[in-house]
Design a protein around this motif. Structure first.
Motif, PDB file in Angstrom:
ATOM      1  N   HIS A  12       0.834  -1.206   0.000  1.00 34.70           N
ATOM      2  CA  HIS A  12       0.000   0.000   0.000  1.00 34.70           C
ATOM      3  C   HIS A  12       0.873   1.262   0.000  1.00 34.70           C
ATOM      4  N   GLU A  13       1.942   1.261   0.773  1.00 33.57           N
ATOM      5  CA  GLU A  13       2.854   2.413   0.823  1.00 33.57           C
ATOM      6  C   GLU A  13       3.561   2.615  -0.514  1.00 33.57           C
ATOM      7  N   ARG A  14       3.994   1.503  -1.147  1.00 33.59           N
ATOM      8  CA  ARG A  14       4.624   1.615  -2.469  1.00 33.59           C
ATOM      9  C   ARG A  14       3.637   2.165  -3.499  1.00 33.59           C
ATOM     10  N   LEU A  15       2.401   1.718  -3.418  1.00 26.57           N
ATOM     11  CA  LEU A  15       1.368   2.211  -4.330  1.00 26.57           C
ATOM     12  C   LEU A  15       1.137   3.707  -4.123  1.00 26.57           C
ATOM     13  N   GLN A  16       1.080   4.143  -2.876  1.00 27.42           N
ATOM     14  CA  GLN A  16       0.910   5.569  -2.584  1.00 27.42           C
ATOM     15  C   GLN A  16       2.100   6.370  -3.091  1.00 27.42           C
ATOM     16  N   ASP A  17       3.316   5.850  -2.906  1.00 28.99           N
ATOM     17  CA  ASP A  17       4.511   6.528  -3.407  1.00 28.99           C
ATOM     18  C   ASP A  17       4.462   6.639  -4.929  1.00 28.99           C
ATOM     19  N   SER A  18       4.050   5.568  -5.589  1.00 30.24           N
ATOM     20  CA  SER A  18       3.954   5.573  -7.057  1.00 30.24           C
ATOM     21  C   SER A  18       2.929   6.599  -7.523  1.00 30.24           C
ATOM     22  N   GLU A  19       1.785   6.647  -6.845  1.00 32.00           N
ATOM     23  CA  GLU A  19       0.745   7.618  -7.205  1.00 32.00           C
ATOM     24  C   GLU A  19       1.236   9.041  -6.977  1.00 32.00           C
ATOM     25  N   ARG A  20       1.950   9.283  -5.893  1.00 35.78           N
ATOM     26  CA  ARG A  20       2.493  10.618  -5.604  1.00 35.78           C
ATOM     27  C   ARG A  20       3.489  11.020  -6.687  1.00 35.78           C
ATOM     28  N   LEU A  21       4.403  10.099  -7.052  1.00 31.28           N
ATOM     29  CA  LEU A  21       5.377  10.387  -8.114  1.00 31.28           C
ATOM     30  C   LEU A  21       4.678  10.650  -9.445  1.00 31.28           C
ATOM     31  N   TYR A  22       3.628   9.885  -9.734  1.00 33.88           N
ATOM     32  CA  TYR A  22       2.857  10.090 -10.971  1.00 33.88           C
ATOM     33  C   TYR A  22       2.224  11.479 -10.980  1.00 33.88           C
ATOM     34  N   ARG A  23       1.599  11.870  -9.876  1.00 33.77           N
ATOM     35  CA  ARG A  23       0.974  13.201  -9.793  1.00 33.77           C
ATOM     36  C   ARG A  23       2.015  14.310  -9.948  1.00 33.77           C
ATOM     37  N   GLU A  24       3.172  14.144  -9.300  1.00 30.76           N
ATOM     38  CA  GLU A  24       4.241  15.142  -9.415  1.00 30.76           C
ATOM     39  C   GLU A  24       4.724  15.263 -10.856  1.00 30.76           C
ATOM     40  N   GLN A  25       4.904  14.127 -11.513  1.00 32.76           N
ATOM     41  CA  GLN A  25       5.352  14.159 -12.909  1.00 32.76           C
ATOM     42  C   GLN A  25       4.289  14.783 -13.808  1.00 32.76           C
ATOM     43  N   ALA A  26       3.022  14.450 -13.575  1.00 35.75           N
ATOM     44  CA  ALA A  26       1.935  15.032 -14.373  1.00 35.75           C
ATOM     45  C   ALA A  26       1.877  16.545 -14.177  1.00 35.75           C
ATOM     46  N   THR A  27       2.068  16.999 -12.937  1.00 35.54           N
ATOM     47  CA  THR A  27       2.080  18.443 -12.654  1.00 35.54           C
ATOM     48  C   THR A  27       3.249  19.114 -13.358  1.00 35.54           C
ATOM     49  N   ARG A  28       4.423  18.476 -13.310  1.00 38.45           N
ATOM     50  CA  ARG A  28       5.609  19.022 -13.977  1.00 38.45           C
ATOM     51  C   ARG A  28       5.377  19.153 -15.484  1.00 38.45           C
ATOM     52  N   LEU A  29       4.831  18.099 -16.093  1.00 34.82           N
ATOM     53  CA  LEU A  29       4.580  18.122 -17.535  1.00 34.82           C
ATOM     54  C   LEU A  29       3.534  19.169 -17.908  1.00 34.82           C
ATOM     55  N   ALA A  30       2.479  19.300 -17.098  1.00 30.99           N
ATOM     56  CA  ALA A  30       1.450  20.308 -17.365  1.00 30.99           C
ATOM     57  C   ALA A  30       2.034  21.710 -17.264  1.00 30.99           C
ATOM     58  N   THR A  31       2.902  21.921 -16.278  1.00 34.68           N
ATOM     59  CA  THR A  31       3.550  23.226 -16.117  1.00 34.68           C
ATOM     60  C   THR A  31       4.454  23.517 -17.306  1.00 34.68           C
ATOM     61  N   LEU A  32       5.204  22.526 -17.728  1.00 34.34           N
ATOM     62  CA  LEU A  32       6.073  22.679 -18.895  1.00 34.34           C
ATOM     63  C   LEU A  32       5.248  23.001 -20.146  1.00 34.34           C
ATOM     64  N   PHE A  33       4.180  22.262 -20.363  1.00 39.17           N
ATOM     65  CA  PHE A  33       3.296  22.449 -21.513  1.00 39.17           C
ATOM     66  C   PHE A  33       2.765  23.877 -21.568  1.00 39.17           C
ATOM     67  N   ASP A  34       2.348  24.391 -20.406  1.00 36.27           N
ATOM     68  CA  ASP A  34       1.785  25.739 -20.370  1.00 36.27           C
ATOM     69  C   ASP A  34       2.833  26.845 -20.384  1.00 36.27           C
ATOM     70  N   SER A  35       4.082  26.518 -20.061  1.00 34.58           N
ATOM     71  CA  SER A  35       5.101  27.564 -20.014  1.00 34.58           C
ATOM     72  C   SER A  35       5.763  27.810 -21.367  1.00 34.58           C
ATOM     73  N   VAL A  36       5.520  26.959 -22.340  1.00 34.97           N
ATOM     74  CA  VAL A  36       6.111  27.143 -23.668  1.00 34.97           C
ATOM     75  C   VAL A  36       5.460  28.363 -24.323  1.00 34.97           C
TER      76      VAL A  36
END
Length: 172
Positions: A12-36
């Motif tokens: 369960h902890e590994r799954l939560q860590d994976s979900e957190r990393l996924y959300r962080e990466q999605a946020t990073r990509l969305a920020t990059l997409f909008d900053s171009v």
């Protein structure tokens, strides 16, 4: 039983860590997409706008909420809208690399743009990504350069014609 609970808790902890990393990466990509600064427009295989960034909002004058789901051809005057339709229907490239065309701002004003487009397939869905760059400044610079050369050419032609006439008279 405690060992099973411990394994379940670790999973369960590994799954939560994976979900957190996924959300962080999605946020990073969305920020990059909008900053171009250039406009990025993602178009579906049916020709509908899937997403676009803030650069596209600035270039075309539509917010994402106004434009997502609409036909991408509304952004282009003819014959470019027909070229887009043909490209999407046949997969035939409009031209290799970057091409210059005009886009249509929400006010109806035409905007000179340079377009680079790519096809991509994600989860068996065909999408087209267009990167659009406003070339208004470049076009204005080219116009001014042309006017300058034309003016200089005209201003020099008159005295040179007089000098050539005088030299012909002297040599005669």
């Amino acid at each position: 039983l405690k060992r099973g609970e411990l394994e379940l808790r670790e999973t369960h902890e590994r799954l939560q860590d994976s979900e957190r990393l996924y959300r962080e990466q999605a946020t990073r990509l969305a920020t990059l997409f909008d900053s171009v600064e250039d406009a990025i427009v993602v178009i579906s295989a049916s020709g509908k706008i899937e997403s676009w960034n803030r650069g596209a909002e600035h270039l075309f004058g539509h917010t994402a909420s106004e434009i997502v789901g609409k036909d991408a051809r509304m952004l282009l005057p003819e014959p470019h809208a027909s070229q887009l339709s043909r490209y999407i229907q046949t997969g035939e490239r409009i031209d290799a690399g970057r091409i210059e065309m005009e886009g249509r701002h929400s006010t109806g004003r035409l905007i000179p743009i340079e377009v680079s487009n790519r096809e991509m397939i994600i989860n068996e869905l065909r999408l087209y990504v267009a990167v659009l760059h406003d070339i208004s400044v470049r076009r204005e610079s080219e116009r001014r350069k042309s006017e300058f050369v034309s003016t200089i050419s005209h201003e020099l032609r008159t005295p040179l014609t007089s000098i050539a006439g005088s030299l012909t008279l002297i040599s005669g």
